[in-house]
Each structure stands twice: as structure tokens, then as C-alpha cells.
Design a protein around this motif. Structure first.
Motif, mmCIF file in Angstrom:
data_model
loop_
_atom_site.group_PDB
_atom_site.id
_atom_site.type_symbol
_atom_site.label_atom_id
_atom_site.label_comp_id
_atom_site.label_asym_id
_atom_site.label_seq_id
_atom_site.Cartn_x
_atom_site.Cartn_y
_atom_site.Cartn_z
ATOM 1 N N LEU A 1 0.860 -1.367 -0.030
ATOM 2 C CA LEU A 1 0.105 -0.033 -0.074
ATOM 3 C C LEU A 1 0.769 1.137 -0.172
ATOM 4 C CD1 LEU A 1 -2.629 -1.129 2.676
ATOM 5 C CD2 LEU A 1 -2.920 -0.989 0.034
ATOM 6 N N GLU A 2 2.209 1.026 0.215
ATOM 7 C CA GLU A 2 2.928 2.177 0.426
ATOM 8 C C GLU A 2 3.742 2.597 -0.848
ATOM 9 O OE1 GLU A 2 5.367 0.993 3.766
ATOM 10 O OE2 GLU A 2 4.099 1.641 5.344
ATOM 11 N N VAL A 3 3.716 1.751 -1.845
ATOM 12 C CA VAL A 3 4.366 1.970 -3.187
ATOM 13 C C VAL A 3 3.706 2.682 -4.038
ATOM 14 C CG1 VAL A 3 6.100 0.063 -2.480
ATOM 15 C CG2 VAL A 3 3.853 -0.431 -3.942
ATOM 16 N N ALA A 4 2.817 3.709 -3.853
ATOM 17 C CA ALA A 4 1.933 4.279 -4.964
ATOM 18 C C ALA A 4 2.911 5.371 -5.564
ATOM 19 C CB ALA A 4 1.038 4.854 -4.216
ATOM 20 N N PHE B 1 2.117 -12.650 0.679
ATOM 21 C CA PHE B 1 1.182 -11.766 0.456
ATOM 22 C C PHE B 1 0.529 -11.828 -1.136
ATOM 23 C CE2 PHE B 1 -0.312 -7.782 -0.780
ATOM 24 C CZ PHE B 1 -1.394 -7.276 0.190
ATOM 25 N N TYR B 2 1.627 -11.610 -2.003
ATOM 26 C CA TYR B 2 1.267 -11.468 -3.581
ATOM 27 C C TYR B 2 0.780 -12.880 -3.949
ATOM 28 C CZ TYR B 2 3.038 -6.669 -3.774
ATOM 29 O OH TYR B 2 3.335 -5.366 -3.825
ATOM 30 N N ARG B 3 1.128 -14.130 -3.467
ATOM 31 C CA ARG B 3 0.652 -15.209 -3.659
ATOM 32 C C ARG B 3 -0.941 -15.386 -3.312
ATOM 33 N NH1 ARG B 3 2.238 -20.233 -0.302
ATOM 34 N NH2 ARG B 3 0.871 -19.161 1.285
ATOM 35 N N ASP B 4 -1.412 -14.687 -2.202
ATOM 36 C CA ASP B 4 -2.565 -14.638 -1.614
ATOM 37 C C ASP B 4 -3.518 -13.666 -2.820
ATOM 38 O OD1 ASP B 4 -2.185 -16.494 0.330
ATOM 39 O OD2 ASP B 4 -2.198 -14.877 1.905
ATOM 40 N N VAL B 5 -2.800 -12.457 -3.135
ATOM 41 C CA VAL B 5 -3.402 -11.879 -4.085
ATOM 42 C C VAL B 5 -3.687 -12.549 -5.360
ATOM 43 C CG1 VAL B 5 -3.081 -9.740 -5.481
ATOM 44 C CG2 VAL B 5 -2.423 -9.825 -3.187
ATOM 45 N N LEU B 6 -2.735 -13.206 -5.844
ATOM 46 C CA LEU B 6 -3.061 -14.141 -7.207
ATOM 47 C C LEU B 6 -4.093 -15.082 -6.907
ATOM 48 C CD1 LEU B 6 -1.539 -14.235 -9.926
ATOM 49 C CD2 LEU B 6 -0.397 -16.022 -9.041
ATOM 50 N N ALA B 7 -4.016 -15.606 -5.835
ATOM 51 C CA ALA B 7 -5.314 -16.704 -5.427
ATOM 52 C C ALA B 7 -6.638 -16.223 -5.555
ATOM 53 C CB ALA B 7 -5.058 -17.308 -4.073
ATOM 54 N N GLU C 1 -4.856 -14.272 5.925
ATOM 55 C CA GLU C 1 -6.241 -14.017 6.177
ATOM 56 C C GLU C 1 -6.602 -12.829 6.931
ATOM 57 O OE1 GLU C 1 -9.922 -13.963 5.218
ATOM 58 O OE2 GLU C 1 -8.854 -15.773 4.392
ATOM 59 N N ASP C 2 -5.659 -12.666 8.015
ATOM 60 C CA ASP C 2 -5.940 -11.651 9.015
ATOM 61 C C ASP C 2 -5.619 -10.125 8.426
ATOM 62 O OD1 ASP C 2 -3.292 -12.287 8.537
ATOM 63 O OD2 ASP C 2 -2.545 -11.811 10.430
ATOM 64 N N HIS C 3 -5.069 -10.306 7.112
ATOM 65 C CA HIS C 3 -4.940 -8.952 6.107
ATOM 66 C C HIS C 3 -5.989 -8.955 5.068
ATOM 67 C CE1 HIS C 3 -1.591 -8.659 8.849
ATOM 68 N NE2 HIS C 3 -1.464 -7.396 8.365
ATOM 69 N N ARG C 4 -7.190 -9.576 5.094
ATOM 70 C CA ARG C 4 -8.269 -9.683 4.033
ATOM 71 C C ARG C 4 -8.358 -8.451 3.378
ATOM 72 N NH1 ARG C 4 -10.829 -14.255 2.032
ATOM 73 N NH2 ARG C 4 -11.620 -13.518 -0.053
ATOM 74 N N ARG D 1 -7.995 -5.362 -1.605
ATOM 75 C CA ARG D 1 -7.764 -4.092 -2.296
ATOM 76 C C ARG D 1 -6.810 -4.162 -3.478
ATOM 77 N NH1 ARG D 1 -6.007 1.477 1.105
ATOM 78 N NH2 ARG D 1 -5.341 2.687 -0.734
ATOM 79 N N ILE D 2 -5.651 -4.741 -3.001
ATOM 80 C CA ILE D 2 -4.910 -4.929 -3.891
ATOM 81 C C ILE D 2 -5.300 -5.810 -5.118
ATOM 82 C CG2 ILE D 2 -2.339 -5.758 -4.384
ATOM 83 C CD1 ILE D 2 -2.424 -3.303 -3.016
ATOM 84 N N ALA D 3 -5.988 -6.738 -5.094
ATOM 85 C CA ALA D 3 -6.257 -7.873 -5.962
ATOM 86 C C ALA D 3 -7.351 -7.297 -6.983
ATOM 87 C CB ALA D 3 -6.977 -8.912 -5.355
#
Length: 405
Positions: A248-251, A335-341, A353-356, A361-363
Motif C-alpha cells: 500500500l506504500e509503493v504508490a 502476500f502476493y501469492r494470496d493476491v494471485l489466488a 487471512e488476517d489482512h483480508r 484491495r490490491i487484488a
């Protein structure tokens, strides 16, 4: 508690090692008494002089090797009644697990490599018979850190084994060990334990509540020690939360550079904290061993010993920085693996899951192709660090690539 209880989710490996320990006991008994028959059900072919334990990070390669070493030295009276070696309570098991058994040498380096001098000493030691136990066991943790010369020295010991010496080598994968060495070892591959098995271990042994235990097991991604730290160490959880804020900080470029600087500073702080607790004590102990008095002339030979100690301490600090950064990068990969999933609609469990909300948002912010490129950027950063690229430059390149997507 049996020595095998520490191997979480590795039932197949436990079965193989238990059978080998029983066969080793039969072999030792036959060696002491000429013509003595082997124990019922024992198969001598199950035992060999060299073993290679491999598996993903945190799966328990070293734990498995240490448990096997304890089983080989087990002196439980239940063995005469057909019990399984590795009771965990006898003197043999206890001294091995505590690191004080005279016939078990545990080799681990705090630095970046294991040198040829250390390995030659081990090979020489391996040529002698055990002093008290049935076997002389040499456990080499992180065998992939052997220098080329050290690996060649080890090869000589494995090629020409003493009748009562057992080599236990641990490495991430079979490819990390010289082909000439691995061809002379029996290979044991540990698998990533399930989150359920790790959570159950945290509940039973560490007293963690089931909910937090399951969350820590998922976040640890199969790494048992990492899961334990996340379950019991508030600082470890806080650092993971900082890492998972990076997407979220690399905008903008400023955010990328700030995130990179924070990661590198954290790794440096870890190394400095370790130095404060260990370096000064090691230096004082070394000077005391040489009998150096404050304000007096240094005894002969002490200057060289201090220089060698400082070299090892510097190597240890470098390794600590790398390990801290690597842990952060593994959290980012998860994290990015979860985003891809999520982008592919997978129904499997998510490590974070605790940062769902952040994951969702990223997905939703971009296509799967961007997520794959970000995963590649994290992997490229790990490779750069392995090649001794300056940490700040490597991490900055990664965060800028995460922004580009």
C-alpha cells in the motif's frame, strides 16, 4: 515425550528413521557379540552411514536429524522389550538433545560458510570409534554452506566411513549438495507440514489459544519456527504487519524508497542487537582464556585469535541482516501469492487471512499479470542479495518494481 514428537506432520520420515534406528541397534549388538543374531524384525539394510535431510525452510530437517541422533544413542530399557528407539527420557536421548553427548558433534555456523579447516577436523574425528555410545554421529546443519574445499574434505569422510560413524547432513534441497556427496547419502525429503498440524503443535506445546495458533500457522507458511515466533512474540507480529503494509506504500517513488530504507534499517538493527549481546562477551571470554589483564601487554597469539573472532562476528552480522531481509521477502511473497489466488478465484486457505481487506484491495487494483511481475521482483531481490548486491540497492529496485506492477 518421544524425540519424534517434534517432527510435525512428518509421519513417513519418522517411520523410516525409527526403522533405521532399530536396524542400527541390531547392527551394534551384533558387533559387540560375535555371531549374535539380529533383533526380530530388524533389517540391517535400513541403516546406512550417511543421510541427507532436505525440505522447505522450517520443515524440520535439523530437528529430524537431531531426533535420529538421539534414537541412535537411546539407552531406554524398553528397547529390550521391543520399544522404539528415541524415548526422549533416557540419558542418551537427553544428552543428545541438550547438546552434551560426547559422541554427537553438532556443526553449525553463524557465518556465511563452513570452512575447510573445520571440516578436516571433523573428518579426522570421524575416523575414531565412539567413546561411550554405540555410534559416533556428526550432524552438519546447513551443509549447503560448505565451501568447495570443505565439501571436498567432507567427501573423503563420507567415501571412507568408519564402521561406527554416521554422517547427518541438512540442506534445503538435494541440488545444494555436491553430486559426489549426495550419491553416497540416503535421501530423506521432508514435506511442508499442514497448517492444522502446526496449529495443533502450538496449542499443545506453547499453550497458544486455537484461534491465534491457526492464524500464526497460516502466516508461517509451513515454517514451524516462524509460526511459533508469530504466535508468541509480539515484536515478530509487528514486523510482519510493517512488511505487509508495503504493497500500500509503493504508490509513489518516495514511498518506495522509504519502505526500502525501513526494511534495511530493521535488518541492520537486528544485527546490531545480536552484536551487543554476543560480540562483547565473546571477546571478553577470549581474552580471559589467554589470561590477558587490562592495561597489560597482550599475550602471544592473542592478537591473531581476536582478529579471527572479529572476522567471524562480521560474517555473523552479515548473515543476520540477510536472514531478517529474507524473512520480510518471504512474507511479501506470501502476500502476493494470496493476491494471485484471489484474482484466480481460488477457494483454498490464505496465508494472510488476517489482512483480508488489504488483499482484496490490491487484488482489485490490477490484473493477475501485474501480480506475477511483482512476485518476480521479490524473487529477483532474493537472488540479488545472494549475489552480495548492496541490500539497500536491491530492496529499492524491488519496491520500485512493485510500484510499476
Amino acid at each position: 515425550m518421544s524425540v519424534w514428537d517434534d517432527l510435525v506432520g512428518q509421519d513417513r520420515v519418522v517411520e523410516q528413521l525409527s526403522a533405521a534406528a532399530r536396524a542400527a541397534r541390531a547392527t551394534a549388538a551384533a558387533g559387540r557379540t560375535a555371531g549374535a543374531p539380529a533383533e526380530p524384525g530388524a533389517n540391517a539394510s535400513l541403516m546406512t552411514h550417511a543421510w541427507l535431510f532436505t525440505g522447505p525452510p522450517g520443515a524440520g530437517q535439523t530437528t529430524a536429524a537431531r531426533a535420529f541422533a538421539a534414537a541412535l544413542q537411546c539407552t531406554s530399557p524398553d528397547l529390550e522389550l521391543g520399544g522404539t528407539p528415541g524415548c526422549g527420557f533416557c540419558e542418551g536421548c537427553h544428552t543428545v538433545l541438550s547438546g552434551s553427548h560426547a559422541d554427537v558433534k553438532y556443526v553449525r555456523t553463524d557465518g556465511l560458510s563452513i570452512g575447510v579447516g573445520d571440516m578436516r577436523d571433523l573428518v579426522l574425528r570421524a575416523a575414531s570409534y565412539p567413546t561411550g555410545g554405540r555410534w559416533s554421529v556428526i550432524l552438519v546443519d546447513a551443509a549447503h554452506r560448505l565451501t568447495e574445499a570443505a565439501a571436498n574434505a567432507l567427501l573423503k569422510g563420507v567415501e571412507e566411513p568408519s564402521p561406527r560413524t554416521v554422517w547427518l547432513l541438512c540442506a534445503p534441497s538435494v541440488q545444494d549438495v555436491l553430486p559426489t556427496i549426495r550419491s553416497r547419502c540416503r535421501l530423506l525429503v521432508l514435506r511442508t507440514p499442514s497448517a492444522e498440524a502446526v496449529a495443533d503443535m502450538l496449542v499443545r506445546r506453547d499453550g497458544v489459544d486455537p484461534g491465534p495458533a491457526h492464524a500464526a500457522a497460516l502466516a508461517g507458511q509451513g515454517d514451524i519456527e516462524r509460526s511459533r515466533r508469530l504466535a508468541v512474540d509480539e515484536q515478530a507480529r509487528a514486523r510482519r504487519a510493517e512488511v505487509l503494509r508495503i504493497p500500500l506504500e509503493v504508490a509513489d517513488v518516495g514511498g518506495c524508497l522509504a519502505a526500502a530504507q525501513r526494511l534495511v534499517d530493521t535488518a541492520k538493527a537486528d544485527a546490531e542487537a545480536l552484536a551487543e549481546t554476543q560480540d562483547a562477551k565473546e571477546t571478553d571470554d577470549l581474552k580471559a582464556a589467554y589470561g590477558a589483564a587490562e592495561g597489560s601487554r597482550a599475550p602471544r597469539g592473542m592478537a591473531g585469535a581476536v582478529k579471527e573472532l572479529e572476522k567471524r562476528q562480521k560474517s555473523r552480522a552479515t548473515r543476520t541482516r540477510r536472514e531478517t531481509l529474507n524473512t520480510a521477502l518471504l512474507d511479501l511473497l506470501g502476500f502476493y501469492r494470496d493476491v494471485l489466488a484471489l484474482q484466480f478465484g481460488s477457494a483454498g486457505p490464505l496465508a494472510n487471512e488476517d489482512h483480508r481487506q488489504t488483499l482484496d484491495r490490491i487484488a482489485a487494483a490490477g490484473p493477475a499479470e501485474s501480480t506475477l511481475r511483482r512476485i518476480e521482483a521479490v524473487l529477483a531481490c532474493r537472488e540479488a542479495l545472494d549475489r552480495n548486491v548492496d541490500p539497500l540497492l536491491a530492496v529499492e529496485a524491488m519496491t520500485l518494481a512493485l510500484r510499476a506492477g
